[in-house]
Scaffold this motif. Structure first.
Motif, PDB file in Angstrom:
ATOM      1  N   PHE A  22      -4.111  10.583  17.692  1.00 25.65           N
ATOM      2  CA  PHE A  22      -3.482  11.981  18.243  1.00 25.65           C
ATOM      3  C   PHE A  22      -2.513  12.716  17.017  1.00 25.65           C
ATOM      4  O   PHE A  22      -2.348  13.878  17.062  1.00 25.65           O
ATOM      5  CB  PHE A  22      -2.743  11.592  19.307  1.00 25.65           C
ATOM      6  CG  PHE A  22      -2.079  12.773  20.117  1.00 25.65           C
ATOM      7  CD1 PHE A  22      -2.869  13.898  20.563  1.00 25.65           C
ATOM      8  CD2 PHE A  22      -0.652  12.877  20.370  1.00 25.65           C
ATOM      9  CE1 PHE A  22      -2.175  14.816  21.372  1.00 25.65           C
ATOM     10  CE2 PHE A  22      -0.018  13.894  20.773  1.00 25.65           C
ATOM     11  CZ  PHE A  22      -0.953  14.894  21.150  1.00 25.65           C
ATOM     12  N   HIS A 245       7.932  12.380  23.693  1.00 23.19           N
ATOM     13  CA  HIS A 245       7.047  12.763  24.831  1.00 23.19           C
ATOM     14  C   HIS A 245       8.220  12.732  26.067  1.00 23.19           C
ATOM     15  O   HIS A 245       9.051  11.763  26.141  1.00 23.19           O
ATOM     16  CB  HIS A 245       5.947  11.776  25.145  1.00 23.19           C
ATOM     17  CG  HIS A 245       4.991  12.241  26.162  1.00 23.19           C
ATOM     18  ND1 HIS A 245       5.339  11.921  27.496  1.00 23.19           N
ATOM     19  CD2 HIS A 245       3.978  12.881  26.093  1.00 23.19           C
ATOM     20  CE1 HIS A 245       4.192  12.734  28.506  1.00 23.19           C
ATOM     21  NE2 HIS A 245       3.376  13.197  27.259  1.00 23.19           N
ATOM     22  N   LEU A 254       2.757   8.220  30.489  1.00 27.82           N
ATOM     23  CA  LEU A 254       1.987   9.435  29.577  1.00 27.82           C
ATOM     24  C   LEU A 254       0.945   9.960  30.342  1.00 27.82           C
ATOM     25  O   LEU A 254       0.191   9.158  30.829  1.00 27.82           O
ATOM     26  CB  LEU A 254       1.698   8.640  28.342  1.00 27.82           C
ATOM     27  CG  LEU A 254       2.819   8.031  27.515  1.00 27.82           C
ATOM     28  CD1 LEU A 254       2.187   7.653  25.883  1.00 27.82           C
ATOM     29  CD2 LEU A 254       3.905   9.072  27.211  1.00 27.82           C
ATOM     30  N   GLU A 259      -2.040  10.551  24.249  1.00 29.12           N
ATOM     31  CA  GLU A 259      -0.648  10.882  23.827  1.00 29.12           C
ATOM     32  C   GLU A 259       0.029   9.927  23.416  1.00 29.12           C
ATOM     33  O   GLU A 259       0.084   8.590  24.253  1.00 29.12           O
ATOM     34  CB  GLU A 259      -0.116  11.595  25.151  1.00 29.12           C
ATOM     35  CG  GLU A 259      -0.700  13.057  25.235  1.00 29.12           C
ATOM     36  CD  GLU A 259       0.099  13.689  26.602  1.00 29.12           C
ATOM     37  OE1 GLU A 259       0.309  14.924  26.366  1.00 29.12           O
ATOM     38  OE2 GLU A 259       0.566  12.989  27.582  1.00 29.12           O
ATOM     39  N   GLU A 293      -0.153  21.763  22.038  1.00 33.52           N
ATOM     40  CA  GLU A 293      -0.426  20.394  21.762  1.00 33.52           C
ATOM     41  C   GLU A 293       1.001  19.705  22.001  1.00 33.52           C
ATOM     42  O   GLU A 293       0.880  18.371  22.190  1.00 33.52           O
ATOM     43  CB  GLU A 293      -0.963  20.096  20.445  1.00 33.52           C
ATOM     44  CG  GLU A 293      -2.420  20.388  20.280  1.00 33.52           C
ATOM     45  CD  GLU A 293      -2.710  21.967  19.897  1.00 33.52           C
ATOM     46  OE1 GLU A 293      -3.920  22.404  19.872  1.00 33.52           O
ATOM     47  OE2 GLU A 293      -1.701  22.608  19.880  1.00 33.52           O
ATOM     48  N   ASN A 296       4.373  18.865  26.034  1.00 31.02           N
ATOM     49  CA  ASN A 296       4.713  17.557  26.544  1.00 31.02           C
ATOM     50  C   ASN A 296       5.947  16.735  26.162  1.00 31.02           C
ATOM     51  O   ASN A 296       6.167  15.772  26.239  1.00 31.02           O
ATOM     52  CB  ASN A 296       3.591  16.482  27.371  1.00 31.02           C
ATOM     53  CG  ASN A 296       2.803  17.086  28.332  1.00 31.02           C
ATOM     54  OD1 ASN A 296       3.218  17.921  29.174  1.00 31.02           O
ATOM     55  ND2 ASN A 296       1.515  16.872  28.224  1.00 31.02           N
ATOM     56  N   TYR A 297       6.318  17.308  24.894  1.00 37.18           N
ATOM     57  CA  TYR A 297       7.165  16.817  23.818  1.00 37.18           C
ATOM     58  C   TYR A 297       8.585  17.593  23.738  1.00 37.18           C
ATOM     59  O   TYR A 297       8.518  18.841  23.958  1.00 37.18           O
ATOM     60  CB  TYR A 297       6.220  16.646  22.579  1.00 37.18           C
ATOM     61  CG  TYR A 297       5.532  15.634  22.485  1.00 37.18           C
ATOM     62  CD1 TYR A 297       5.511  14.289  22.159  1.00 37.18           C
ATOM     63  CD2 TYR A 297       4.061  15.792  23.147  1.00 37.18           C
ATOM     64  CE1 TYR A 297       4.731  13.316  22.062  1.00 37.18           C
ATOM     65  CE2 TYR A 297       3.034  14.855  23.003  1.00 37.18           C
ATOM     66  CZ  TYR A 297       3.430  13.718  22.468  1.00 37.18           C
ATOM     67  OH  TYR A 297       2.382  12.696  22.711  1.00 37.18           O
TER      68      TYR A 297
END
Length: 325
Positions: A22, A245, A254, A259, A293, A296-297
């Protein structure tokens, strides 16, 4: 005079390097050369010129890089060639180094100019990476190691210590951090490493090899015992950045199997992190996440303490990572 490694030249294909699939795919977002107007004042020539004895190159790893370049302003497909060279820091590098370190302590106000001056004044240990014979003299990377005890009276080091202690919220680690920054500071090196996001990863092993070789040589070659002792590091402190994350601290939370809990901005940071004696992270505000991408971070600062006897392992693992087929 410090010893100089042998010059070498290799043909390379630049590619994003990280440990996990990833992260590898995500790294492609940043793997192309930035548009010329964003490259710290430098340009990537279409064909490399060759050094004919102008600037004195300290230790070079001249690289021919093949990759495509695209931007909102221009589209170009083909081969971009660049001879990267390693140089001693010098006063003319001030603005390039300052740009690379602009967000070193997030968006806090501190004596960044004084910090850059320390790096540039320490010429026996430290390296800047440029394109050889580039008339714009643009900088692509800087690495150095500063003795926290030797420079303890400088405002920039006092600012840095205050910043790290303020952001460390874990009591057990804060005690260890306070010791490293205080009573043990004379044996602690602040390992500074910053570069443009798309610097070819193949440069990393020779860049770190040069740094740690210079540290070793400085313990023998510096003109005074005090200076020689100032490079006898027992441990290093690193200040870096990562993406964490939003559910990283929740087990099995997750959103997909692909991820990862942490994405490292620099591939070598994962090695340092695994080898670290302790580490902590904190919210990083100087950058806003815009890539789909990374939705979510969260960008996070990462501080690590690495014992000096782990450096040989780090060098071996970095070579294995970058040199893998």
């Amino acid at each position: 005079m410090p010893r100089k490694p042998t010059r070498r030249r290799r043909s390379l294909i630049a590619r994003p390097l990280t440990f996990a699939p990833f992260s590898r795919s995500l790294a492609h977002l940043h793997s192309t050369f930035m548009p010329k107007h964003q490259m710290l004042g430098s340009k990537v020539p279409g064909s490399p010129s060759h050094n004919e004895g102008g600037a004195v190159v300290k230790k070079t790893s001249k690289e021919k890089i093949e990759q495509s370049e695209s931007s909102e302003e221009e589209e170009f497909g083909g081969e971009v060639q660049a001879d990267f060279a390693f140089f001693d820091p010098k006063p003319d590098d001030f603005h390039g180094v300052k740009i690379l370190l602009q967000s070193y302590l997030d968006n806090t106000e501190w004596d960044l100019s004084g910090f850059v001056d320390l790096i540039l004044e320490q010429t026996t240990v430290g390296t800047v990476v440029k394109i050889e014979d580039d008339e714009d003299n643009g900088l692509f990377s800087v690495v150095s190691a500063l003795n926290l005890g030797r420079y303890k009276d400088h405002k920039c080091i006092a600012d840095l210590k205050e910043y790290l202690l303020r952001l460390c919220l874990e009591k057990s680690i804060k005690g260890d951090l306070r010791v490293l920054l205080g009573e043990q500071a004379h044996n602690v090196g602040l390992l500074v490493s910053r570069r443009v996001v798309n610097l070819p990863p193949q440069l990393l092993p020779p860049l770190y090899d040069a740094l740690f070789d210079e540290i070793s040589w400085a313990t023998e070659d510096e003109p005074t015992e005090e200076l020689r002792n100032s490079f006898c590091f027992n441990s290093y402190v690193l200040v870096s950045k990562m993406y964490k994350h939003k559910n990283a601290d929740k087990k099995n939370q997750l959103s997909s199997d692909s991820e990862e809990a942490i994405i490292y901005v620099n591939p070598e940071d994962e090695i340092f992190h695994k080898l670290s004696l302790w580490s902590f992270n904190f919210p990083f505000h100087a950058e806003q996440v815009t890539a789909r991408e990374l939705k979510n971070y969260r960008p996070m600062g990462l501080v690590m303490a690495v014992e000096a006897d782990k450096i040989s392992t780090f060098r071996e693992q970095l070579h294995s990572l970058i040199d893998e087929p």
